[in-house]
Write an enzyme that holds these catalytic residues in place. Structure first.
Site, short mmCIF file in Angstrom:
data_model
loop_
_atom_site.label_atom_id
_atom_site.label_comp_id
_atom_site.label_asym_id
_atom_site.label_seq_id
_atom_site.Cartn_x
_atom_site.Cartn_y
_atom_site.Cartn_z
N HIS A 107 9.46 44.60 32.56
CA HIS A 107 10.39 44.44 31.46
C HIS A 107 11.78 43.92 31.94
O HIS A 107 12.79 44.13 31.18
CB HIS A 107 10.39 45.53 30.69
CG HIS A 107 8.99 46.01 30.22
ND1 HIS A 107 8.67 47.13 30.82
CD2 HIS A 107 8.07 45.61 29.45
CE1 HIS A 107 7.19 47.27 30.37
NE2 HIS A 107 6.92 46.35 29.47
FE1 FES Z 1 9.58 48.46 31.92
FE2 FES Z 1 10.17 48.65 34.41
S1 FES Z 1 11.27 47.53 33.10
S2 FES Z 1 8.41 49.41 33.31
#
Ligand code: FES
Length: 142
Positions: A107
């Site tokens: 993410h």
């Molecule tokens: Fe979501 Fe690493 S940014 S698990």
């Protein structure tokens, strides 16, 4: 049973310590070892990476920690961290991201050269596990 897995007794924890020979890790290189079922990153940071980490003002950090609180005591180039993103648990990539440290592609969390969260959804820095020197070349995790 799940309860037992989450609360291993002291003897089980003792068995799970891991010794790692760090003598062959050149500056700018990392190794990943397994410790208690988790990936642990051991990085021999370059002087530039250490200086970059030290130069960051604390008020720019979401989870403020000085570099000296994260590096191995007495060996500031050595950084040891549990390699699990503090957002939802992916394994971040090394030598990546906007801050020259680690990047979690799941993410988009960016960690700096001290493994501190700098951008993205992860709430906290990559955790630093307990580690001690057994001898000059060997580190014991746990
Ligand atoms: Fe979501 Fe690493 S940014 S698990």
């Amino acid at each position: 049973p799940l309860g037992d897995q989450m609360n291993p007794d002291a003897s089980a924890l003792a068995r799970e310590s891991t010794e790692v020979d760090i003598s062959a890790i050149e500056p700018g290189q990392s190794v990943t070892v397994k410790w208690r079922g988790k990936p642990v990153f051991i990085r021999n940071r370059t002087d530039a990476e250490v200086e970059a980490a030290k130069a960051v003002p604390m008020d720019e950090l979401k989870d403020p920690q000085e570099d000296v609180e994260r590096a191995v005591e007495g060996r500031e180039n050595l950084l040891i961290m549990v390699g699990i993103c503090t957002h939802l648990g992916c394994v971040p990539l090394g030598d990546a991201g906007d801050f020259g440290g680690w990047f979690c592609p799941c993410h988009g969390s960016h960690y700096d050269t001290a493994g501190r969260i700098r951008k993205g959804p992860a709430p906290t820095n990559l955790p630093v596990p307990p580690a001690v020197f057994v001898d000059d070349a060997t580190i014991k995790l746990g």
